[in-house]
Design an enzyme around this catalytic site. Structure first.
Site, PDB file in Angstrom:
ATOM      1  N   CYS A 104       0.861  -1.255  -0.161  1.00 52.08           N
ATOM      2  CA  CYS A 104      -0.059  -0.056  -0.008  1.00 52.08           C
ATOM      3  C   CYS A 104       0.830   1.357  -0.047  1.00 52.08           C
ATOM      4  O   CYS A 104       0.599   2.240  -0.774  1.00 52.08           O
ATOM      5  CB  CYS A 104      -0.785   0.171   1.213  1.00 52.08           C
ATOM      6  SG  CYS A 104      -2.048   1.429   1.291  1.00 52.08           S
ATOM      7  N   CYS A 201      -6.069  -3.367   7.612  1.00 51.99           N
ATOM      8  CA  CYS A 201      -7.245  -2.618   7.649  1.00 51.99           C
ATOM      9  C   CYS A 201      -8.416  -3.334   6.981  1.00 51.99           C
ATOM     10  O   CYS A 201      -9.589  -3.067   7.270  1.00 51.99           O
ATOM     11  CB  CYS A 201      -7.014  -1.206   7.044  1.00 51.99           C
ATOM     12  SG  CYS A 201      -6.844  -1.303   5.232  1.00 51.99           S
TER      13      CYS A 201
END
Length: 360
Positions: A104, A201
């Site tokens: 990410c 997440c």
């Protein structure tokens, strides 16, 4: 005219204080939240303090209003799915243990965000990471570990390029978490006591295997637990449920502690061993990103970090074609394919880093 910086806003205390500090330093700050996941049930923002859902957007919007800076939401959901979620699933299919936060950072928080920021005629992007960028005597940029800060995040940022580092600001460099929260409270930000992000997440319940079975589109087949001699000693529920070094959750008792030593996707076997057999003398890493140095031409002393919580260990690194061979001065436990190996010099600067292919 003040230099323009796009601040990545997660709705958390770190990026909020980072934006405040940059504005205080005279930058023209623009707050941006990267919307990467919208399923609030899967991404439990309020409980986990995460950075990817609708609640995070609203928290960031309120902070930017308090700081009197403009705020935008960028939709990066597709690139996040392609570069992070799909990568995460594919790596587990291969019997490896990926680090989606590193993916990410590389593909979303820097590649995509920096491209958008430059299009907006900004000179920099900034994040709330606990890391320091240094410009070395050889003209290269490197991230420098803060040995005294337990929140140091340089390990997860080893993949940044020279161009990205040149166009990045790290306003929390040299500041500890308690001080960040104190600043937020002092200036009246309501997120001053918001909890830190926990786990991954996009997996709210920490059930990686269940997520992969649901989202991956492939049937996960059970297989055999085997010992290091290849003898079958039990049945496992599918290789995506295991990682090297794991002890808990094996679903079988052996009368003594047993750990995952290796995962073989070709035979659909999980190799178990005693703890003493988990130690390795070194590793081979691929997909190398060089930072403080352009290359490793001769054997070089380095401090190797093989997981986020790992204490760097003195090692020797050598180029093996496009890969790096690392030999530890002291054997290390649970070298895990798919995780990052990051190599630092004695001053804490990242020399280079890559993906662990195997223990050696």
């Amino acid at each position: 005219m003040a230099e323009k910086v796009v601040m990545a806003m997660s709705g958390g205390v770190d990026s909020s204080v980072g934006a405040y500090l940059l504005k205080k330093q005279g930058y023209d700050v623009i707050g941006v939240t990267m919307q990467i996941w919208q399923d609030e049930k899967r991404c439990d923002i309020e409980d986990k303090g995460g950075c990817c859902g609708l609640s995070a957007v609203e928290d960031a919007r309120k902070v930017c209003a308090d700081l009197d800076i403009p705020f935008y939401v960028f939709n990066f959901k597709q690139i996040f799915k392609d570069k992070v979620i799909n990568y995460f699933i594919d790596e587990y299919y291969l019997g490896r243990t990926p680090n989606p936060c590193i993916a990410c950072n590389k593909h979303v928080k820097w590649e995509a965000l920096l491209a958008r920021a430059l299009f907006m005629e900004a000179q920099y992007i900034a994040t709330g990471h606990y890391a320091k960028i240094t410009e070395l005597k050889n003209g290269r940029y490197a991230l420098q570990m803060d040995f005294n800060n337990p929140k140091d995040q340089t390990y997860a940022l080893y993949g940044l390029t020279q161009f990205q580092l040149k166009h990045t600001l790290m306003p929390l460099s040299g500041i500890e978490k308690d001080e960040v929260r104190s600043i937020a409270k002092e200036i009246g930000l309501k997120v001053f006591n918001k909890p830190d992000s926990q786990e991954i997440c996009f997996i709210s319940d920490n059930n990686y295997g269940g997520f992969i079975e649901e989202e991956g589109g492939k049937k996960i087949l059970p297989g055999n637990f085997v010992n290091t001699d290849g003898d079958i000693i039990g049945k496992h529920k599918g290789i995506v449920h295991y990682t090297v070094g794991q002890r808990k959750g094996l679903g079988i008792a052996f009368g003594k502690p047993m750990f995952v030593k290796e995962i073989n996707p070709l035979t659909n076997e999980v190799v178990l061993s005693e703890n003493k057999e988990l130690f390795s003398e070194g590793l081979m890493a691929s997909d190398i990103n060089y930072m403080a140095v352009e290359s490793v031409k001769e054997p070089m002393e380095a401090y190797a970090k093989i997981r986020y919580s790992h204490k760097p260990v003195l090692s020797e690194i050598t180029a093996q074609g496009e890969n790096i061979l690392c030999k530890f001065k002291e054997s290390q436990r649970a070298v895990t394919p798919g995780q990052a190996a990051v190599f630092y010099d004695k001053d804490g600067n990242i020399l280079c880093g890559g993906v662990i292919e195997r223990a050696v």
